[in-house]
Design an enzyme around this catalytic site. Sequence first.
Site, PDB file in Angstrom:
ATOM      1  N   GLU A   1      -8.171  13.035  20.228  1.00 15.97           N
ATOM      2  CA  GLU A   1      -7.737  13.982  19.174  1.00 15.97           C
ATOM      3  C   GLU A   1      -8.923  14.871  18.743  1.00 15.97           C
ATOM      4  OE1 GLU A   1      -5.515  12.222  15.746  1.00 15.97           O
ATOM      5  OE2 GLU A   1      -7.121  13.043  14.516  1.00 15.97           O
ATOM      6  N   ASN A  54      -6.237   2.313  10.332  1.00 12.74           N
ATOM      7  CA  ASN A  54      -7.150   2.668  11.430  1.00 12.74           C
ATOM      8  C   ASN A  54      -8.314   1.688  11.454  1.00 12.74           C
ATOM      9  OD1 ASN A  54      -6.158   4.828  12.896  1.00 12.74           O
ATOM     10  ND2 ASN A  54      -6.878   6.327  11.412  1.00 12.74           N
ATOM     11  N   SER A  94       0.116   6.535  14.509  1.00 18.91           N
ATOM     12  CA  SER A  94      -0.321   7.932  14.526  1.00 18.91           C
ATOM     13  C   SER A  94       0.832   8.870  14.229  1.00 18.91           C
ATOM     14  CB  SER A  94      -0.912   8.299  15.887  1.00 18.91           C
ATOM     15  OG  SER A  94      -1.253   9.674  15.879  1.00 18.91           O
ATOM     16  N   GLY A  95       0.470   9.977  13.613  1.00 22.07           N
ATOM     17  CA  GLY A  95       1.477  11.008  13.370  1.00 22.07           C
ATOM     18  C   GLY A  95       1.383  11.616  11.985  1.00 22.07           C
ATOM     19  N   ALA A 146      -8.967   0.981   5.837  1.00 22.35           N
ATOM     20  CA  ALA A 146      -9.610   0.083   6.816  1.00 22.35           C
ATOM     21  C   ALA A 146     -10.930  -0.424   6.244  1.00 22.35           C
ATOM     22  CB  ALA A 146      -9.856   0.848   8.112  1.00 22.35           C
ATOM     23  N   LYS A 174     -13.631  10.762   9.407  1.00 21.31           N
ATOM     24  CA  LYS A 174     -13.590   9.434   8.788  1.00 21.31           C
ATOM     25  C   LYS A 174     -14.199   8.353   9.674  1.00 21.31           C
ATOM     26  CE  LYS A 174      -9.627  10.297   5.849  1.00 21.31           C
ATOM     27  NZ  LYS A 174      -8.718  11.071   6.733  1.00 21.31           N
ATOM     28  N   LYS A 212      -5.575   2.998  19.735  1.00 22.65           N
ATOM     29  CA  LYS A 212      -5.477   4.012  18.664  1.00 22.65           C
ATOM     30  C   LYS A 212      -6.817   4.718  18.466  1.00 22.65           C
ATOM     31  CE  LYS A 212      -3.966   6.532  15.285  1.00 22.65           C
ATOM     32  NZ  LYS A 212      -4.911   6.925  14.346  1.00 22.65           N
ATOM     33  N   HIS A 220      -7.187   7.188  21.165  1.00 20.09           N
ATOM     34  CA  HIS A 220      -6.300   8.311  20.802  1.00 20.09           C
ATOM     35  C   HIS A 220      -7.045   9.264  19.871  1.00 20.09           C
ATOM     36  CE1 HIS A 220      -3.722  10.188  17.741  1.00 20.09           C
ATOM     37  NE2 HIS A 220      -2.775  10.297  18.663  1.00 20.09           N
ATOM     38  N   ASN A 221      -7.722   8.717  18.883  1.00 22.26           N
ATOM     39  CA  ASN A 221      -8.429   9.570  17.925  1.00 22.26           C
ATOM     40  C   ASN A 221      -9.625  10.276  18.557  1.00 22.26           C
ATOM     41  OD1 ASN A 221      -6.573   8.506  16.141  1.00 22.26           O
ATOM     42  ND2 ASN A 221      -8.043   8.324  14.478  1.00 22.26           N
ATOM     43  N   HIS A 246     -40.450   0.136  37.123  1.00 23.46           N
ATOM     44  CA  HIS A 246     -39.075  -0.318  36.906  1.00 23.46           C
ATOM     45  C   HIS A 246     -38.298  -0.515  38.204  1.00 23.46           C
ATOM     46  CE1 HIS A 246     -39.507  -0.033  32.624  1.00 23.46           C
ATOM     47  NE2 HIS A 246     -39.874   1.232  32.694  1.00 23.46           N
ATOM     48  N   VAL A 271       0.457   7.819   0.587  1.00 22.42           N
ATOM     49  CA  VAL A 271       1.460   8.648   1.292  1.00 22.42           C
ATOM     50  C   VAL A 271       1.963   7.984   2.573  1.00 22.42           C
ATOM     51  CG1 VAL A 271       1.933  10.956   2.187  1.00 22.42           C
ATOM     52  CG2 VAL A 271       0.198  10.645   0.463  1.00 22.42           C
ATOM     53  N   GLY A 320       0.834  -1.210   0.000  1.00 21.32           N
ATOM     54  CA  GLY A 320       0.000   0.000   0.000  1.00 21.32           C
ATOM     55  C   GLY A 320       0.859   1.246   0.000  1.00 21.32           C
ATOM     56  N   ARG A 357     -18.700  18.388  15.084  1.00 22.09           N
ATOM     57  CA  ARG A 357     -18.370  18.266  13.648  1.00 22.09           C
ATOM     58  C   ARG A 357     -19.649  18.085  12.832  1.00 22.09           C
ATOM     59  NH1 ARG A 357     -12.657  15.083  12.465  1.00 22.09           N
ATOM     60  NH2 ARG A 357     -11.492  16.021  14.173  1.00 22.09           N
TER      61      ARG A 357
END
Length: 501
Positions: free
Chosen positions: A211, A107, A132-133, A80, A283, A204, A207-208, A474, A15, A12, A310
């Site tokens: 982020e 991801n 990541s990065g 993914a 994403k 990960k 982490h996102n 309940h 980039v 793959g 978002r």
Amino acid sequence: MATANTRVGLIGLAVMGKNLALNIADHGFDIAVFNRTTSVTDEFIKENPITPGKLIGCQSLREFVAAIARPRVVVVLVKAGPAVDSIVQQLIEAGLDAEDIVVDAGNSLWTDTIRREKEYAGKIKFFGSGVSGGELGARFGPSLMPGGDPASWKHLEPIWKAIAAKVDAKTGQPIPGAEPGKPVQGGVPCTAYLGPNGAGHYVKMVHNGIEYVDMQLISEAYFLLRSLLGLKPDELSAIFSDWNRTELDSYLIEITADVLRQRDPRNKRKFLVDVIVDAAGQKGTGKWTASNALDMGIPANSIAEAVFARCMSAIKGERLIASKKLRGPTIKKLRAGTAVIEAIRQALYCSKICAYAQGFQLMREAQKEYNWKLDFGTIASIWRGGCIIRARFLQKITDAYQINPQLVNLLMDPYFRKEIRNGQDDWRKVITLAVQQGIPAPAFMSALAYYDAYRSAVLPANLIQAQRDYFGAHTYERLDSPSGEFFHVDWPAANRPELKV
Ligand code: 6PG
């Protein structure tokens, strides 16, 4: 046909894949590379004729598999989802066997990684790793979050430790300065084995989620500064640069300062940020984090709020119409005093602590659910460099979990307790200002709501329980009876004796 002697292979060459391959080669590992469109492979090899480790371009998957020494380590960087399964199948058909290791560095959803490890057992060893990065991280040092079979990790470990970002052992600060062909020497690598099956991809994902909140909080600070003080982007850039010399020192604050001083390439009198449409894309990893929090019943409201923010930004058309019809207060500009700026900085800092507290709370719950033994100090430590959320204060989180690995919530750590004690008056003032002036600051507000709710011995859920019992029988528990004993009252009858028959 290449001979079977490269240490590793990578599939793959978008980039991220290209940059990761160059990073691996920079560290002296020979690497076979393959891309579905073979002209991309040819160009990549042509553009990079000399690297410390050899780059071997392969035209077919059979050639690729044959080029790698056994047990083969194949890093896969494809989109993914189904593309991962498709490439694994093709690799098996091309000759990978039960001893070979496929490392999914995309991801991917952690439950897919758990499924894939089981599904491909006996055919290949499937391993997951968060990376990541961004592009630069992949090229010169990402943060790597591996999870899977420990025996597979032993084969990947030397490569992952070599290519990961490095931080100073004492200060935890990233060691800068990698250049093409000249990797950083020394330092502690930002990678560590995190646990079996989906643990790496889960970490990960969290982490996102963090982020997303970090980015939302920074944009709320930008918006408040701008709306309340009427500052121009380059003036705001200077403020963020100043903040980057405080506890907020982080990659995202640093790039925000850069973004805000950037001029529009079409018209140098304008700032680029002012011509960018205010509708955020996503994403899906933030959404996964928020919906997993809902599934597990963990209050990660700032993470969810950042995703919703978002979504709200993305309905720009509706907002444009509503902005002409729905009235709110007229914003009264304040004088650009340092006190307001400092208050907004404190609000950002306190909210950020809450976002991390939520992320770690999620991981604490997930480890019970999946039988992992996550080491939170280690997780914080591998986020100190390389990744998008890298920040000076991750050293403090590392310290907090090293001092007390059983820490129930980051907010309970003495250092962070003190930080919020110092900042909370400002935090509350900023939110009050935002409310009075009608400026949306959803992540600031949700973080404060999280903080206030978490520190409340009593919440109004007694009333919710009563309502549930009223309309649906309940049941409820009583403060003066042992936990687990449930009661029900015939509420309508108790209130209106005439209903009793
Ligand atoms: C990273 C990032 C990366 C992510 C992008 C885009 O750690 O390098 O998290 O993995 O894919 O930031 O994410 P969104 O498109 O969802 O904002």
